[in-house]
Design a protein around this motif. Structure first.
Motif, PDB file in Angstrom:
ATOM      1  N   LYS A   2      -2.595   7.002   2.995  1.00 53.13           N
ATOM      2  CA  LYS A   2      -3.654   6.359   3.796  1.00 53.13           C
ATOM      3  C   LYS A   2      -3.603   4.834   3.775  1.00 53.13           C
ATOM      4  O   LYS A   2      -3.632   4.196   4.823  1.00 53.13           O
ATOM      5  CB  LYS A   2      -5.019   6.838   3.317  1.00 53.13           C
ATOM      6  N   TRP A   3      -3.567   4.262   2.584  1.00 57.96           N
ATOM      7  CA  TRP A   3      -3.584   2.794   2.532  1.00 57.96           C
ATOM      8  C   TRP A   3      -2.319   2.225   3.155  1.00 57.96           C
ATOM      9  O   TRP A   3      -2.345   1.190   3.824  1.00 57.96           O
ATOM     10  CB  TRP A   3      -3.777   2.279   1.103  1.00 57.96           C
ATOM     11  N   PHE A   4      -1.213   2.932   2.968  1.00 57.14           N
ATOM     12  CA  PHE A   4       0.078   2.454   3.451  1.00 57.14           C
ATOM     13  C   PHE A   4       0.088   2.410   4.993  1.00 57.14           C
ATOM     14  O   PHE A   4       0.576   1.463   5.600  1.00 57.14           O
ATOM     15  CB  PHE A   4       1.165   3.386   2.919  1.00 57.14           C
ATOM     16  N   ASP A   5      -0.482   3.442   5.602  1.00 57.87           N
ATOM     17  CA  ASP A   5      -0.537   3.504   7.073  1.00 57.87           C
ATOM     18  C   ASP A   5      -1.309   2.343   7.665  1.00 57.87           C
ATOM     19  O   ASP A   5      -1.017   1.886   8.763  1.00 57.87           O
ATOM     20  CB  ASP A   5      -1.214   4.807   7.519  1.00 57.87           C
ATOM     21  N   PRO A 210      -0.076  10.068 -10.458  1.00 54.51           N
ATOM     22  CA  PRO A 210      -0.036  10.941  -9.275  1.00 54.51           C
ATOM     23  C   PRO A 210      -0.163  10.220  -7.934  1.00 54.51           C
ATOM     24  O   PRO A 210       0.356  10.695  -6.936  1.00 54.51           O
ATOM     25  CB  PRO A 210      -1.221  11.889  -9.488  1.00 54.51           C
ATOM     26  N   GLU A 211      -0.845   9.083  -7.920  1.00 54.23           N
ATOM     27  CA  GLU A 211      -1.086   8.451  -6.619  1.00 54.23           C
ATOM     28  C   GLU A 211      -0.046   7.410  -6.221  1.00 54.23           C
ATOM     29  O   GLU A 211      -0.134   6.820  -5.156  1.00 54.23           O
ATOM     30  CB  GLU A 211      -2.472   7.814  -6.609  1.00 54.23           C
ATOM     31  N   THR A 212       0.907   7.173  -7.099  1.00 51.25           N
ATOM     32  CA  THR A 212       1.915   6.152  -6.778  1.00 51.25           C
ATOM     33  C   THR A 212       2.854   6.632  -5.672  1.00 51.25           C
ATOM     34  O   THR A 212       3.455   7.698  -5.773  1.00 51.25           O
ATOM     35  CB  THR A 212       2.731   5.813  -8.048  1.00 51.25           C
ATOM     36  N   LEU A 213       2.954   5.822  -4.623  1.00 51.71           N
ATOM     37  CA  LEU A 213       3.903   6.142  -3.554  1.00 51.71           C
ATOM     38  C   LEU A 213       5.295   5.704  -3.983  1.00 51.71           C
ATOM     39  O   LEU A 213       5.451   4.779  -4.773  1.00 51.71           O
ATOM     40  CB  LEU A 213       3.562   5.367  -2.282  1.00 51.71           C
ATOM     41  N   VAL A 214       6.286   6.347  -3.401  1.00 54.25           N
ATOM     42  CA  VAL A 214       7.664   6.052  -3.744  1.00 54.25           C
ATOM     43  C   VAL A 214       8.461   5.891  -2.447  1.00 54.25           C
ATOM     44  O   VAL A 214       8.342   6.727  -1.552  1.00 54.25           O
ATOM     45  CB  VAL A 214       8.222   7.218  -4.597  1.00 54.25           C
ATOM     46  N   ASN A 215       9.240   4.831  -2.337  1.00 57.87           N
ATOM     47  CA  ASN A 215      10.051   4.675  -1.125  1.00 57.87           C
ATOM     48  C   ASN A 215      11.217   5.661  -1.142  1.00 57.87           C
ATOM     49  O   ASN A 215      11.384   6.413  -2.099  1.00 57.87           O
ATOM     50  CB  ASN A 215      10.521   3.213  -0.965  1.00 57.87           C
TER      51      ASN A 215
END
Ligand code: GLC
Length: 424
Positions: A2-5, A210-215
């Protein structure tokens, strides 16, 4: 995601010892542009004496960024924090003598920016890391860091030891600095996913944070695609982000004056967001921790352009598919407002093709006179709309990029067929 979008703009920072001589980050010793010894001598010039991450955060907010990514460790293996996994870090080996990652993390977090960590899998200074190098005769061979030929397994014990070290550093990053929003990996290419044990590693990251996004540079287990330096012609279908340098260097290089212009960056930025992506714009802080004046000025002017036009940027998604309009565009979340990015001075009307939904009102963002632009539609036929024409008076245009807000009567509907003959 969500935040990334919604983030759209991130600031990437390559901050490391390579800025001391202004050489290419890590690659310069890999390629033999500088000897390994001279490269490592740069440790003595990394002072961080003018490091003020609160000031960084203030600048990034003004630029319109919503997240930042800092190189916690590049391929040269020099860590920006006091890692317990080995000794090669700025605390133990440079005059900075302190962990510079904690202040960065805290400053970004308290400014409301999402915190990203770049982390290189490969570590060309680690004695257990066998580097794949085309020239195995020089430094690499004497240091025995070159890998066995393709297909031949690594020295198993060494590799297992390296993986342990790699995971230990990862654990430190994910557990000692509070919540990390994004792990931005790099340097996957010298081993396969299986060798890196990426599947298990993704699980490990999820367990720790758990909430960390990964490229995507973690085999097939990443959360989003990350093309580099060139806007993709056919954008990835899912979430994505383009990383790009402001001049020609990722890190600080005093002699690199080849800056992109503001118009060039705004074109790239709007092309990214119009195609559903983010832009991660890179600057290289100096070894003393200050930000180069050119970079600062640039980021401020980018923010000045964005600010009055932010409604076309943050709360929007992919715009018109190619062919409907000559340029990038975005669409509001309710799909009732279209934003066209226009980079020229008008000679005649702006055109939108295939727009079925009637237009309610057209204005220009940031135009204080609030002029309503004349618009009309050419003759259509059955479900095939005529061309929509918008008159743009030169006085409401912007020298960087004019943003035209097209409010529609309803959710956007587009005609994308081949057309047909009038039969009746
Ligand atoms: C390239 C460069 C690397 C840099 C990275 C950022 O892969 O070789 O040094 O860190 O881009 O994406």
């Amino acid at each position: 995601m969500k935040w990334f979008d919604k983030a759209k703009l991130g600031i990437f920072m390559h901050w490391g010892i390579y800025g001391v001589k202004g050489v290419t980050e890590s690659w310069s010793f890999y390629s033999g542009d500088i000897s390994h010894e001279d490269y490592m001598a740069q440790l003595d010039g990394f002072t961080a004496e003018n490091y003020d991450p609160e000031k960084w955060a203030e600048l990034f907010i003004k630029a319109g960024a919503k997240y930042t990514v800092l190189t916690t460790k590049h391929h040269d293996g020099v860590a920006l924090w006091d890692t317990k996994a080995n000794d090669l870090n700025v605390v133990k080996k440079t005059p900075a003598k302190r962990d510079v990652l904690t202040p960065y993390t805290n400053a970004m977090r308290s400014a409301g920016l999402k915190v990203g960590y770049y982390f290189s899998h490969i570590d060309w200074n680690h004695p257990d890391y066998a580097c794949i190098h085309p020239d195995s005769t020089e430094w690499w061979a004497t240091n025995k860091f070159t890998a066995p030929p393709e297909g031949v397994p690594d020295d198993f014990e060494k590799w297992e030891r390296f993986l342990k070290f790699h995971r230990a550093q990862l654990k430190e990053l994910l557990t000692e600095f509070g919540k990390i929003d994004l792990l931005w990996f790099d340097g996957v290419w010298e081993r396969t996913s299986e060798q890196w044990k990426f599947k298990e590693m993704r699980e490990y990251i999820r367990t720790l944070s758990p909430e960390t996004l990964v490229n995507e540079r973690i085999g097939e287990y990443g959360d989003y695609a990350c093309p580099e330096q060139g806007v993709p012609i056919i954008p990835p279908e899912g979430p994505w982000e383009l990383c790009m340098t402001l001049n020609d260097s990722w890190g600080h290089n005093e002699n690199d004056h080849n800056y992109k212009s503001l118009r060039q960056i705004v074109k790239i930025f709007t092309e990214c967001i119009g195609a559903g992506g983010n832009l991660l714009l890179d600057i290289g802080p100096k070894p003393d921790g200050s930000i180069r004046e050119e970079d600062e000025k640039f980021l401020l002017s980018l923010g000045e352009w964005i600010e009055p036009r932010s409604e076309a940027i943050y709360e929007t998604g992919r715009g018109l598919p190619l062919g409907h309009y000559y340029g990038p565009s975005t669409l509001s979340k309710d799909k009732k407002t279209l934003y066209l990015f226009y980079f020229e001075k008008p000679i005649d009307e702006i055109q939108i093709k295939g727009l079925v939904t009637p237009v309610k009102r057209v204005t220009v963002l940031g135009d204080e006179s609030k002029t309503e632009l004349n618009h009309k539609r050419g003759l259509g036929f059955l479900a095939i709309p005529g061309i929509t024409y918008i008159e743009l008076p030169e006085k409401v245009t912007n020298d960087v990029c004019t943003v035209i807000k097209v409010e529609l009567e309803d959710e956007i509907e587009l005609y994308r067929g081949k057309g047909e003959a009038i039969k009746a």
